[in-house]
Design a protein around this motif. Structure first.
Motif, PDB file in Angstrom:
ATOM      1  N   GLU A  42       8.878   0.138  35.675  1.00 49.33           N
ATOM      2  CA  GLU A  42      10.126  -0.643  35.692  1.00 49.33           C
ATOM      3  C   GLU A  42      11.330   0.242  36.001  1.00 49.33           C
ATOM      4  OE1 GLU A  42       8.483  -3.739  32.331  1.00 49.33           O
ATOM      5  OE2 GLU A  42      10.585  -3.110  32.194  1.00 49.33           O
ATOM      6  N   ASP A  43      11.353   1.427  35.391  1.00 54.72           N
ATOM      7  CA  ASP A  43      12.480   2.347  35.625  1.00 54.72           C
ATOM      8  C   ASP A  43      12.555   2.754  37.098  1.00 54.72           C
ATOM      9  OD1 ASP A  43      13.094   2.218  32.973  1.00 54.72           O
ATOM     10  OD2 ASP A  43      12.315   4.203  32.449  1.00 54.72           O
ATOM     11  N   ARG A  44      11.396   3.121  37.668  1.00 55.83           N
ATOM     12  CA  ARG A  44      11.377   3.543  39.072  1.00 55.83           C
ATOM     13  C   ARG A  44      11.700   2.351  39.988  1.00 55.83           C
ATOM     14  NH1 ARG A  44       9.821   8.317  41.367  1.00 55.83           N
ATOM     15  NH2 ARG A  44      11.400   8.879  39.856  1.00 55.83           N
ATOM     16  N   PHE A  45      11.184   1.172  39.621  1.00 57.60           N
ATOM     17  CA  PHE A  45      11.453  -0.033  40.416  1.00 57.60           C
ATOM     18  C   PHE A  45      12.963  -0.291  40.479  1.00 57.60           C
ATOM     19  CE2 PHE A  45      12.079  -4.548  41.145  1.00 57.60           C
ATOM     20  CZ  PHE A  45      11.147  -4.850  42.120  1.00 57.60           C
ATOM     21  N   ARG A  46      13.634  -0.201  39.319  1.00 61.98           N
ATOM     22  CA  ARG A  46      15.090  -0.453  39.271  1.00 61.98           C
ATOM     23  C   ARG A  46      15.855   0.619  40.050  1.00 61.98           C
ATOM     24  NH1 ARG A  46      14.127  -2.110  33.877  1.00 61.98           N
ATOM     25  NH2 ARG A  46      14.143  -4.395  33.802  1.00 61.98           N
ATOM     26  N   GLU A  47      15.400   1.873  39.899  1.00 61.99           N
ATOM     27  CA  GLU A  47      16.036   3.002  40.587  1.00 61.99           C
ATOM     28  C   GLU A  47      15.977   2.788  42.110  1.00 61.99           C
ATOM     29  OE1 GLU A  47      14.056   6.518  39.300  1.00 61.99           O
ATOM     30  OE2 GLU A  47      15.735   7.837  39.780  1.00 61.99           O
ATOM     31  N   LEU A  48      14.804   2.374  42.602  1.00 62.90           N
ATOM     32  CA  LEU A  48      14.647   2.166  44.044  1.00 62.90           C
ATOM     33  C   LEU A  48      15.379   0.905  44.490  1.00 62.90           C
ATOM     34  CD1 LEU A  48      10.907   3.219  44.517  1.00 62.90           C
ATOM     35  CD2 LEU A  48      12.968   4.514  45.106  1.00 62.90           C
ATOM     36  N   SER A  49      15.366  -0.131  43.659  1.00 65.57           N
ATOM     37  CA  SER A  49      16.064  -1.366  44.009  1.00 65.57           C
ATOM     38  C   SER A  49      17.562  -1.131  44.171  1.00 65.57           C
ATOM     39  CB  SER A  49      15.843  -2.433  42.938  1.00 65.57           C
ATOM     40  OG  SER A  49      14.482  -2.763  42.858  1.00 65.57           O
ATOM     41  N   SER A  50      18.085  -0.177  43.383  1.00 61.49           N
ATOM     42  CA  SER A  50      19.527   0.103  43.451  1.00 61.49           C
ATOM     43  C   SER A  50      19.922   0.677  44.812  1.00 61.49           C
ATOM     44  CB  SER A  50      19.937   1.055  42.328  1.00 61.49           C
ATOM     45  OG  SER A  50      19.491   2.368  42.624  1.00 61.49           O
ATOM     46  N   LEU A  51      18.938   1.177  45.565  1.00 62.12           N
ATOM     47  CA  LEU A  51      19.217   1.708  46.904  1.00 62.12           C
ATOM     48  C   LEU A  51      19.274   0.593  47.951  1.00 62.12           C
ATOM     49  CD1 LEU A  51      16.861   4.839  46.754  1.00 62.12           C
ATOM     50  CD2 LEU A  51      19.349   4.806  46.462  1.00 62.12           C
ATOM     51  N   GLY A  52      18.941  -0.638  47.521  1.00 62.85           N
ATOM     52  CA  GLY A  52      19.053  -1.800  48.417  1.00 62.85           C
ATOM     53  C   GLY A  52      18.204  -1.640  49.656  1.00 62.85           C
ATOM     54  N   ASP A  53      18.791  -1.918  50.816  1.00 63.77           N
ATOM     55  CA  ASP A  53      18.048  -1.854  52.073  1.00 63.77           C
ATOM     56  C   ASP A  53      17.764  -0.424  52.525  1.00 63.77           C
ATOM     57  OD1 ASP A  53      17.818  -4.582  52.354  1.00 63.77           O
ATOM     58  OD2 ASP A  53      19.657  -4.793  53.524  1.00 63.77           O
ATOM     59  N   ASP A  54      18.309   0.565  51.811  1.00 67.92           N
ATOM     60  CA  ASP A  54      18.045   1.955  52.194  1.00 67.92           C
ATOM     61  C   ASP A  54      16.677   2.453  51.735  1.00 67.92           C
ATOM     62  OD1 ASP A  54      20.386   2.222  53.570  1.00 67.92           O
ATOM     63  OD2 ASP A  54      21.494   3.121  51.906  1.00 67.92           O
ATOM     64  N   HIS A  55      16.005   1.676  50.887  1.00 67.34           N
ATOM     65  CA  HIS A  55      14.637   2.041  50.475  1.00 67.34           C
ATOM     66  C   HIS A  55      13.862   0.753  50.221  1.00 67.34           C
ATOM     67  CE1 HIS A  55      11.829   5.136  48.625  1.00 67.34           C
ATOM     68  NE2 HIS A  55      11.192   3.976  48.542  1.00 67.34           N
ATOM     69  N   VAL A  56      12.924   0.464  51.096  1.00 68.89           N
ATOM     70  CA  VAL A  56      12.185  -0.796  51.001  1.00 68.89           C
ATOM     71  C   VAL A  56      10.689  -0.512  50.872  1.00 68.89           C
ATOM     72  CG1 VAL A  56      11.460  -2.830  52.314  1.00 68.89           C
ATOM     73  CG2 VAL A  56      13.888  -2.197  52.220  1.00 68.89           C
ATOM     74  N   ILE A  57      10.074  -1.130  49.886  1.00 70.40           N
ATOM     75  CA  ILE A  57       8.615  -1.085  49.760  1.00 70.40           C
ATOM     76  C   ILE A  57       8.110  -2.499  50.026  1.00 70.40           C
ATOM     77  CG2 ILE A  57       6.661  -0.673  48.211  1.00 70.40           C
ATOM     78  CD1 ILE A  57       8.429   1.265  46.645  1.00 70.40           C
ATOM     79  N   CYS A  58       7.176  -2.628  50.945  1.00 69.58           N
ATOM     80  CA  CYS A  58       6.630  -3.961  51.228  1.00 69.58           C
ATOM     81  C   CYS A  58       5.161  -4.018  50.838  1.00 69.58           C
ATOM     82  CB  CYS A  58       6.836  -4.340  52.685  1.00 69.58           C
ATOM     83  SG  CYS A  58       5.809  -3.439  53.848  1.00 69.58           S
ATOM     84  N   VAL A  59       4.682  -5.226  50.605  1.00 65.39           N
ATOM     85  CA  VAL A  59       3.288  -5.430  50.190  1.00 65.39           C
ATOM     86  C   VAL A  59       2.728  -6.678  50.873  1.00 65.39           C
ATOM     87  CG1 VAL A  59       3.628  -4.375  47.900  1.00 65.39           C
ATOM     88  CG2 VAL A  59       3.925  -6.853  48.190  1.00 65.39           C
ATOM     89  N   ILE A  60       1.402  -6.717  50.920  1.00 63.53           N
ATOM     90  CA  ILE A  60       0.693  -7.950  51.285  1.00 63.53           C
ATOM     91  C   ILE A  60      -0.176  -8.334  50.089  1.00 63.53           C
ATOM     92  CG2 ILE A  60      -1.045  -9.013  52.784  1.00 63.53           C
ATOM     93  CD1 ILE A  60      -0.092  -7.157  55.031  1.00 63.53           C
ATOM     94  N   GLU A  61      -0.023  -9.583  49.649  1.00 68.96           N
ATOM     95  CA  GLU A  61      -0.811 -10.080  48.515  1.00 68.96           C
ATOM     96  C   GLU A  61      -1.898 -11.021  49.038  1.00 68.96           C
ATOM     97  OE1 GLU A  61       1.554 -12.046  45.516  1.00 68.96           O
ATOM     98  OE2 GLU A  61      -0.212 -12.889  44.516  1.00 68.96           O
ATOM     99  N   ASP A  62      -3.083 -10.850  48.524  1.00 65.86           N
ATOM    100  CA  ASP A  62      -4.152 -11.804  48.827  1.00 65.86           C
ATOM    101  C   ASP A  62      -3.975 -12.971  47.865  1.00 65.86           C
ATOM    102  OD1 ASP A  62      -6.530 -13.294  48.785  1.00 65.86           O
ATOM    103  OD2 ASP A  62      -7.702 -11.572  49.458  1.00 65.86           O
ATOM    104  N   HIS A  63      -3.632 -14.139  48.405  1.00 68.03           N
ATOM    105  CA  HIS A  63      -3.283 -15.255  47.525  1.00 68.03           C
ATOM    106  C   HIS A  63      -4.499 -15.919  46.897  1.00 68.03           C
ATOM    107  CE1 HIS A  63       0.963 -14.931  48.182  1.00 68.03           C
ATOM    108  NE2 HIS A  63       0.745 -14.786  49.478  1.00 68.03           N
ATOM    109  N   VAL A  64      -5.670 -15.492  47.333  1.00 68.92           N
ATOM    110  CA  VAL A  64      -6.888 -15.986  46.675  1.00 68.92           C
ATOM    111  C   VAL A  64      -7.180 -15.137  45.431  1.00 68.92           C
ATOM    112  CG1 VAL A  64      -9.364 -16.418  46.931  1.00 68.92           C
ATOM    113  CG2 VAL A  64      -7.804 -16.881  48.847  1.00 68.92           C
TER     114      VAL A  64
END
Lengths: 153, 153
Positions: A42-64
């Motif tokens: 959570e701490d790292r997630f918030r830290e990276l989120s604070s960088l906005g569009d300057d740091h983006v992590i993307c994912v693909i979820e298998d919806h099954v």
């Protein structure tokens, strides 16, 4: 009606709840990542989120299976060089070993590359093994330099 | 008493006034950088300064000529991988062509590497040409992967 491949394997940004969907386990297929507590995540997630569009992590979820099956990140470096230009750095691309061959890696790279272009970068770069060179060439990349590393631990 | 080499060629962080000391002209020896106005320089300087220790540009000033004769930068990438690890990325290292052979490049790399270590990075990485491989090996680096690039402009 069947779910289309596009709906089934859409790319989206990382969410806090993805830790419970196997995000860390997926990273373990790439390198060491054996002890991330919920608090640390959570701490790292918030830290990276604070960088906005300057740091983006993307994912693909298998919806099954409700599992994260592919991920990658890009951060935007701001320079003085190239007339105060920007460069996108792609890092930590991994596709779940059981779901390869579905072009998920290409979807991830396209998402991250599009983001870098949208952010005004003049180029996007990444480091990879010789074995993955052909994959990245198919994604529109060319080999340029060599990567040097110095480990501290 | 003569000025020692250490006093003459100490490494320090980039300052706003370094634009007037040839900082941009030095970058031009590395790549395209032909039109940075004072306003653009100040805006980018403030933007990077706001990142604090996560983005450091260092320089060496020749105190006789009052010119910037060497520079390099490092930024700290924060990951989930490696148990929420950090990686230092070294970029834009250049030594003035008229002052090579004084180990200024090595001073710059040592400064940036020490910074990455102090920031808790588990490794520091950089991309370079094959021609510069030996220099970085002398600085304690090893070749690892290859760099791939996709240009937008």
């Amino acid at each position: 009606m069947e779910t289309s491949e596009e709906q089934k394997y859409g790319v989206r940004r990382l969410e806090m709840s993805d830790k419970g969907k196997g995000f860390i386990e997926l990273l373990q297929q790439l390198s060491v990542c054996d002890s991330v507590s919920d608090k640390e995540f959570e701490d790292r997630f918030r830290e990276l989120s604070s960088l906005g569009d300057d740091h983006v992590i993307c994912v693909i979820e298998d919806h099954v299976s409700k599992k994260i099956i592919a991920t990658g990140s890009v951060f935007i470096e701001k320079k003085f060089l190239r007339n105060c230009g920007k460069v996108g750095h792609i890092e930590d691309v991994v596709v779940d070993s059981s779901t390869r061959g579905k072009q998920l890696g290409k979807k991830i790279i396209n998402f991250l590359t599009d983001h870098a272009r949208t952010m005004g970068c003049y180029k996007v770069i990444l480091d990879c093994s010789i074995e993955n060179k052909l994959f990245y060439e198919k994604c529109g990349f060319k080999q340029k330099e060599i990567q040097m590393v110095r480990y501290f631990v």
